[in-house]
Structure formats: C-alpha cells, structure tokens
Design a protein around this motif. Structure first.
Motif, PDB file in Angstrom:
ATOM      1  N   LEU A   1       0.819  -1.208   0.000  1.00  0.00           N
ATOM      2  CA  LEU A   1       0.000   0.000   0.000  1.00  0.00           C
ATOM      3  C   LEU A   1       0.852   1.257   0.000  1.00  0.00           C
ATOM      4  O   LEU A   1       0.470   2.274  -0.602  1.00  0.00           O
ATOM      5  N   LEU A   2       1.998   1.213   0.668  1.00  0.00           N
ATOM      6  CA  LEU A   2       2.887   2.373   0.650  1.00  0.00           C
ATOM      7  C   LEU A   2       3.347   2.668  -0.781  1.00  0.00           C
ATOM      8  O   LEU A   2       3.349   3.820  -1.229  1.00  0.00           O
ATOM      9  N   ALA A   3       3.728   1.606  -1.504  1.00  0.00           N
ATOM     10  CA  ALA A   3       4.151   1.792  -2.894  1.00  0.00           C
ATOM     11  C   ALA A   3       2.996   2.316  -3.756  1.00  0.00           C
ATOM     12  O   ALA A   3       3.186   3.199  -4.599  1.00  0.00           O
ATOM     13  N   ALA A   4       1.775   1.788  -3.518  1.00  0.00           N
ATOM     14  CA  ALA A   4       0.606   2.239  -4.281  1.00  0.00           C
ATOM     15  C   ALA A   4       0.278   3.693  -3.965  1.00  0.00           C
ATOM     16  O   ALA A   4      -0.070   4.478  -4.861  1.00  0.00           O
ATOM     17  N   ALA A   5       0.383   4.071  -2.692  1.00  0.00           N
ATOM     18  CA  ALA A   5       0.093   5.447  -2.291  1.00  0.00           C
ATOM     19  C   ALA A   5       1.065   6.418  -2.948  1.00  0.00           C
ATOM     20  O   ALA A   5       0.674   7.505  -3.409  1.00  0.00           O
ATOM     21  N   ASP A   6       2.327   6.036  -2.999  1.00  0.00           N
ATOM     22  CA  ASP A   6       3.322   6.893  -3.649  1.00  0.00           C
ATOM     23  C   ASP A   6       3.059   6.997  -5.148  1.00  0.00           C
ATOM     24  O   ASP A   6       3.200   8.063  -5.757  1.00  0.00           O
TER      25      ASP A   6
END
Length: 341
Positions: free
Chosen positions: A250-255
């Motif tokens: 999710l961190l990668a998707a949010a970025d």
C-alpha cells in the motif's frame, strides 16, 4: 429592558401523618435509644422516619435515607415536622431540617419535637396518641437543556463505501492480475491527482472504460480503492507482523497515485515494528518512495548495536539493499560515524 429568570431546579414534596396510639403508656416503657420507625417512598427514594418518644424526657425525630444516591449527584432533601394535637396550638409550629444524602443510612441530625411534660394528660384512652405531620421535600436539578441541536457524526464514508461495494453508476473497470474492480472516475479523480490526470487529462485512459493495472497485487489495489472511497484502511488495524506485506504494497501504491495520507499511514505502521528480518527491506522501500521518517527509523535500528548491525547485514534483505539502493548504505555509514559502541 425586561429581565428573565430560568429555574435550574424543581422540588418534589410529600406529606404524611404519623400516629402512635397509646403514647403515654408505650413511651414510659421505652429506653432513650429506642424508636418507632415509619417507611416512606418519595420520588423513587426510600426513607425512614425515626421517632424517639423517651429521649431524655422529650420526643425527638430523625430522618434516614435508605436508597443509593444517583451516580451523578447527591440527594438534597429537607424534613418539615409539625405536632398535631388538640390543645397544642402554641406548640404547633412547623420546623424544618435539611441535609445532603450520599449513601444508604445517611441521616439528619436528631431534631427536638416536644417535651413530654408539655403534652396534655389524655382524658380518655382515645386521646392518648401522638400525631406528627411530616413533609419531605426533595430538591432536584433540572436536566440541562442543550443549547443547540446535537448533530450526528458524519457517515459519508459509509455511503461511499456502499457505492463502491454495489458498483451502482460505475463508469470504469480496473483489471488487476485477472481480477476486475468497478469504480467511479469522478470520485477517484477527486482523491488522486494522478487519476485526475489519467481520466480528465490527455492520457489514453480518459475515454477508456477499462484500465489495466500492472505491478500491483489485487488485494493491495482493493484496499487502496476502499481508502479512496472511505478514507479508512481496515487492513492495517491488526498487528504489524500480520499486515507488514500489505502495508509495504500500500505504501508503494500510495506513492504511485499521490495519496499522501495513505502513505503516511503505511509509513507509521511500518515504523512501529522494525525487526532484524525486515529492517533492510523496509529501508529499501523507504529509500525508493522518499519516506524520510521510515528511513530514519530503519537506520536507527540497524546501527543500534554491533550485534544488531551484524545480524541485519547477514540477511537476504541487506543483499537486496546493496544491489537496489546503494545510497541507503551511504546513509548508514554516515550515521555510524562518530558512534561509539
């Protein structure tokens, strides 16, 4: 200018007559600490009137509280008492005592009613009685009237969550590793600057009903969609050990989609549970997606002790870190300068 007065309290009053027949006989046989007891219920509270007929040659009264006071307030009450007897007009003046009652068996102080020698000698047995008129008055605080109409908490996120679940009015379908997700372009564009550009800019997805998503797990994309509609991430509500992979995805998707709040939520979750096995991979993730807080936490953990440093260096994640993020290694070395173990 007219003035106004608003009552903050109200009263509840109850009046009763208590009669002791054969008073001269029974009072002569009772000790100083013996009394007659009369039970009385007023406004849901139970009371007991104690009449001491031979307390040092006089008649005395006491009011006892038998109930539990409210959790939020004590009970304020008064006892009015009046001797009712023919030929005692001069003595028959109502007197009053008051108190605050907090717990069962709380009492007023004993109050004087009449000296026995002042009572007329009964001419016949039917006149041999003692009658007392008692009044209990309870002072009650009025409930506070709200100054404004209470406003329910917002449930906007619930309505948008139901819109996502039902797919009503959806105008775009995302295809993620064989799974499809219905959504609404306007909602997504309002939440993500990247999706705003894709749907309403000059990119090819602007008019396409289908959008293929590469390099993302379906579960992570579904969680991201839920966040876009509701601003919540239930997947992160568990222990980090169980949700660490989801938090990383999710961190990668949010970025990727410019979701700053989601990125900070994932960064905070990952920062709270760094271990020897995850330190290097998490540091690589923080370096790749510009998460300064998470990066600092990882480096602090890695260089905390020589034993921790050696254990992290021996992990597969550290070898991945060396290959993918050499700049992170420089940060570690700079942080170690001047540190004494």
């Amino acid at each position: 200018m007219a003035s106004a007065c608003t009552n903050a309290t109200t009263t509840v009053r109850s009046v009763r007559l208590f009669r002791i027949d054969g008073f001269s006989l029974v009072s002569s046989t009772m000790g100083h600490d013996e009394c007659f007891k009369f039970r009385w219920d007023v406004d849901g509270y139970e009371w007991e009137l104690h009449c001491f007929p031979s307390y040092f040659s006089a008649v005395w009264l006491k009011l006892m509280f038998l109930s539990d006071a409210d959790a939020t307030c004590n009970v304020r009450a008064s006892l009015g008492y009046l001797l009712v007897h023919p030929g005692l007009d001069g003595l028959s003046q109502e007197r009053r005592t008051s108190d605050v009652f907090k717990r069962p068996n709380d009492c007023t102080q004993q109050v004087y009613l009449v000296n026995k020698v002042d009572l007329p000698v009964p001419s016949r047995s039917s006149d041999d009685h003692l009658t007392v008129q008692c009044t209990i008055t309870i002072l009650k605080d009025l409930p506070e009237v709200p100054t404004s109409v209470p406003v329910p908490t917002s449930n906007l996120h619930l309505h948008f969550g139901e819109l996502l679940r039902s797919g009503t009015g959806a105008d775009v379908t995302f295809l993620v590793s064989g799974e499809s997700f219905l959504a609404h372009k306007l909602i997504l564009a309002a939440r993500s600057p990247v999706l705003m550009a894709e749907f309403f800019g000059h990119m090819r997805e602007a008019s396409s009903p289908n959008v293929v998503i590469e390099d993302m797990e379906p579960a992570a994309f579904k969680a991201m969609l839920h966040f876009l509609y509701t601003d919540t991430v239930p997947e992160l509500d568990h222990e980090l050990q169980a949700v660490a992979p989801m938090a990383q995805h999710l961190l990668a998707a949010a970025d990727r989609y410019g979701l700053d709040r989601l990125k900070v939520l994932c960064e905070g979750k990952l920062s709270g549970g760094i271990t020897i096995d995850t330190a290097a991979t998490t540091l690589a993730l923080a370096e790749q997606h510009n998460c300064s807080h998470l990066k600092t936490k990882c480096i602090e953990f890695i260089i905390s002790t020589p034993a921790v440093f050696d254990a992290v260096v021996a992990t597969e994640g550290y070898r991945h870190l060396e290959a993918s993020c050499p700049s992170a290694l420089t940060s570690i070395l700079l942080s170690m300068r001047g540190r004494r173990y």
